[in-house]
Structure formats: structure tokens, C-alpha cells
Design a protein around this motif. Structure first.
Motif, PDB file in Angstrom:
ATOM      1  N   ASP A 252       0.817  -1.148  -0.103  1.00  0.00           N
ATOM      2  CA  ASP A 252       0.051   0.055  -0.023  1.00  0.00           C
ATOM      3  C   ASP A 252       0.828   1.234   0.241  1.00  0.00           C
ATOM      4  O   ASP A 252       1.434   1.660   0.989  1.00  0.00           O
ATOM      5  N   PRO A 253       0.847   2.128  -1.219  1.00  0.00           N
ATOM      6  CA  PRO A 253       1.787   3.176  -1.193  1.00  0.00           C
ATOM      7  C   PRO A 253       1.466   4.186   0.066  1.00  0.00           C
ATOM      8  O   PRO A 253       2.453   4.986   0.608  1.00  0.00           O
ATOM      9  N   VAL A 254       0.293   4.125   0.730  1.00  0.00           N
ATOM     10  CA  VAL A 254      -0.020   5.182   1.820  1.00  0.00           C
ATOM     11  C   VAL A 254       0.900   4.776   2.871  1.00  0.00           C
ATOM     12  O   VAL A 254       1.262   5.711   3.791  1.00  0.00           O
ATOM     13  N   CYS A 255       1.206   3.567   3.195  1.00  0.00           N
ATOM     14  CA  CYS A 255       1.846   3.227   4.180  1.00  0.00           C
ATOM     15  C   CYS A 255       3.312   3.056   4.083  1.00  0.00           C
ATOM     16  O   CYS A 255       4.156   2.946   4.906  1.00  0.00           O
ATOM     17  N   HIS A 256       3.812   3.740   2.815  1.00  0.00           N
ATOM     18  CA  HIS A 256       5.231   4.034   2.546  1.00  0.00           C
ATOM     19  C   HIS A 256       5.814   5.385   2.155  1.00  0.00           C
ATOM     20  O   HIS A 256       6.833   5.588   1.872  1.00  0.00           O
ATOM     21  N   VAL A 257       4.706   6.349   2.330  1.00  0.00           N
ATOM     22  CA  VAL A 257       5.236   7.581   2.000  1.00  0.00           C
ATOM     23  C   VAL A 257       5.894   8.202   3.144  1.00  0.00           C
ATOM     24  O   VAL A 257       5.483   7.927   4.504  1.00  0.00           O
ATOM     25  N   GLY A 258       7.017   8.866   3.104  1.00  0.00           N
ATOM     26  CA  GLY A 258       7.732   9.552   4.366  1.00  0.00           C
ATOM     27  C   GLY A 258       8.824  10.310   3.665  1.00  0.00           C
ATOM     28  O   GLY A 258       8.863  10.590   2.361  1.00  0.00           O
TER      29      GLY A 258
END
Length: 336
Positions: A252-258
Motif C-alpha cells: 500500500d503506497p499510503v503506508c510507505h510515504v515518508g
């Protein structure tokens, strides 16, 4: 229409031969002293709910627009689910394509006799600092995967209505409007998809029913793949079928944004019934919270996969171009 692409094998795994198409911008009218010119590269990943589609099922007007910006456009195939899961198939293949470019194989191909027989490929070189990713629908998800975990991410990402925020309840809900239009298929017929060998890298249609020629057509329910994929969409079981037994947060890209995530722009239709706009709003909020350079356009009145049917010059066309303008702001056009 862009000129016909060059096509090259970029990966072979378990007898699956995986190719990519390469579209080249026009050469400058005044040669640069015979020296190759460095160009940004846009990886353009097709949609198809991870199970359908292939490299010719992308918007040719969008490719024309990118070529006019002096970008090389690379449109890959990837292995299709469900015989391989999303991470080990499509994501891995797209990351391997990115590595193939960074390792110099695109430049080597363009300088080879195979390319020279069709085009002056030796006049083109990749600007390794300006490799970008773009995709529509599941291709948008795959484009986002090139922003986290590869050894060297892309420089910028453009995501058109990609599937994200996989913990949202939507991803387990059936779509009655679609289910009502589908026949009931025997499980034994749907299971035939797992017998396809080698794992395919193309299918006859994409999610919206586009053929390679761009003409609209309905799915062929005599083919297990068409029936299987659309059944999963209708039943709300795409992730269950394409990432079985795994934690969806892994992909899930949402979980890897930083911090350090590439600059990212999102384009999404406000009337999308296949991927609700609110999941893109969640991603956009996460990008902003993470301090990532980002932007988002919501296109009024447009449903899912509108990119394949929009008219050049229309309001939708001009709005979606803001995403490509964003990429150009980040990396610029071709330069000597």
C-alpha cells in the motif's frame, strides 16, 4: 499518433518473456555535433486491475504530449496476477525495469544495431537523474511502488486514479452495479486461469474494455481471464485474489510515504466508481504530512479510466495535463 515504438526484452523469468515498448521524441533539427543528447525518461505503466491489459493499452495522445516535452517514454509489460501476486509479479517486474534503465541497458539497446535499423537510437541517451514513473489505475499503484524500496527510486511520480489505501473498507465491498451485469461462472471455469503457462504478460482487453487499437469492446467471457478478473472486481475480492494471505499494507503506497519519497502528483475523477476519489485524497494528505512535494487534481464528472477516452483539447484533457506539467517542473524537458 506517436510513431511505432521500438520493443525490447527487458526480463525473462520462469519462461515468461517480458518486453517493453520505447517511444522516442523527435531528434533536434540541428545535430549536437554528433554527440548523443540526454533525455528524461517516463516509465508509463498500463492499468488493468493487475490482471488485464498490456503495453499498447495506454493513451497515445498522452504519449504524444510527453514526446513533445522531449521525453523518452518506456511502456512495459509485466506479469499478470493471480498466478503471481502483486508484489512478486507486477511490482517486482516494474522495479526490475527501473533497474534495467539505471544499469544502462536502455542506452545500450538504443545504441545497438537492433535500434539503429529503425531509428537513430545512438543519438539518444538516458538522463539517469530524470527518470520518472506514471501509471493509470493499477499502473498508478505500480508507478508509486517505484518511489519506495527500490535501491534507487524514480525522480518523480504521476499517479492517475491508482488503487491505494488498501485498509479502506471499499476494497472488500462488492460492486452491485457491476455484479448485476455479469453472468455466473462455474468455479472450475474461473480456476482455469491458474493453468495458463507461462504466466502471461498481456491480455486481450484492459479493465475498461479497450482493445489494442483503442476501440471499445466488451470482455470475452469465453476466456477465463476476462471472467475471473471482472468477477473479482464485482465481488470486491481483487486484493484477496491478487495478494492472498499477505498483509496488504506491504504493497500500500499510503503506508510507505515518508521523507525522501519522490515528488508526486495525483489525478483522479470525482465520479470514479471503481477507485473512489477519497483513497487518493488519503494519499495526498499523507504526502503533505510527510513533507513530500506534491499536488492533486480532481477532474469533475469523470469516472474510472477516463484517460483512455478523453478528447484532446477538452476540459478534462487540460486538467489532466497539470500532472505532466508537474513532472516537467520537477525534471524539465530534454537538454543537450
Amino acid at each position: 499518433m506517436p510513431p511505432p515504438p521500438l520493443t525490447v526484452l527487458y526480463k525473462e523469468v520462469d519462461s515468461s518473456k517480458i518486453h517493453t515498448d520505447i517511444y522516442l521524441p523527435p531528434l533536434p533539427s540541428s545535430p549536437n555535433g554528433g554527440a548523443p543528447k540526454k533525455y528524461p525518461v517516463l516509465i508509463n505503466i498500463h492499468g488493468g486491475v493487475f490482471m488485464l491489459g498490456h503495453s499498447r493499452m495506454v493513451s497515445m495522445p498522452q504519449i504524444d504530449d510527453c514526446l513533445s516535452r522531449n521525453w523518452i517514454v518506456v511502456v512495459p509489460n509485466h506479469r499478470l496476477c493471480p498466478q503471481v501476486n502483486i508484489l512478486e509479479g507486477p511490482i517486482t517486474d516494474c522495479r526490475d525495469l527501473l533497474a534495467w534503465i539505471y544499469d544502462g541497458h536502455l542506452d545500450a539497446f538504443l545504441a545497438s544495431d537492433a535500434a539503429a535499423s529503425h531509428v537513430h537510437g545512438s543519438q539518444y541517451q538516458t538522463d539517469m537523474d530524470r527518470v520518472m514513473a506514471f501509471g493509470t489505475s493499477s499502473g498508478g499503484t505500480l508507478a508509486l511502488s517505484l518511489g519506495y524500496n527500490p535501491p534507487r527510486p524514480v525522480a518523480a511520480i504521476l499517479n492517475f486514479y491508482g488503487a491505494v489505501h488498501f485498509t479502506h473498507p471499499f476494497w472488500t465491498l462488492p460492486l452491485p452495479s457491476m455484479a448485476d451485469t455479469l453472468p455466473s461462472f462455474p468455479p472450475s471455469f474461473l480456476a482455469q486461469i491458474y493453468a495458463e503457462s507461462p504466466i502471461p504478460t498481456d491480455s486481450s482487453i484492459s479493465l475498461e474494455g479497450q482493445t489494442e487499437s483503442g476501440a471499445a469492446t466488451g470482455p470475452d467471457f469465453s476466456r477465463p481471464r476476462d471472467a475471473f478478473a471482472l468477477t473479482q472486481v464485482a465481488n470486491g475480492t481483487v486484493l484477496q485474489a491478487c495478494y492472498p494471505g499477505r498483509d496488504v499494507r506491504e504493497i500500500d503506497p499510503v503506508c510507505h510515504v515518508g521523507k525522501g519519497f519522490p515528488p508526486t502528483f495525483i489525478v483522479h475523477g470525482e465520479a470514479d466508481t471503481k477507485v473512489p476519489v477519497e483513497v487518493s485524497r488519503m494519499l495526498y494528505g499523507r504526502l503533505r504530512e510527510g513533507g513530500v512535494r506534491c499536488g492533486m487534481v480532481e477532474v469533475p464528472g469523470e469516472d474510472h479510466t477516463f484517460a483512455m477516452g478523453m478528447q484532446v483539447g477538452s476540459r478534462t484533457w487540460e486538467l489532466q495535463r497539470k500532472g505532466f506539467d508537474f513532472l516537467e517542473e520537477v525534471v524539465g524537458g530534454g537538454k543537450g
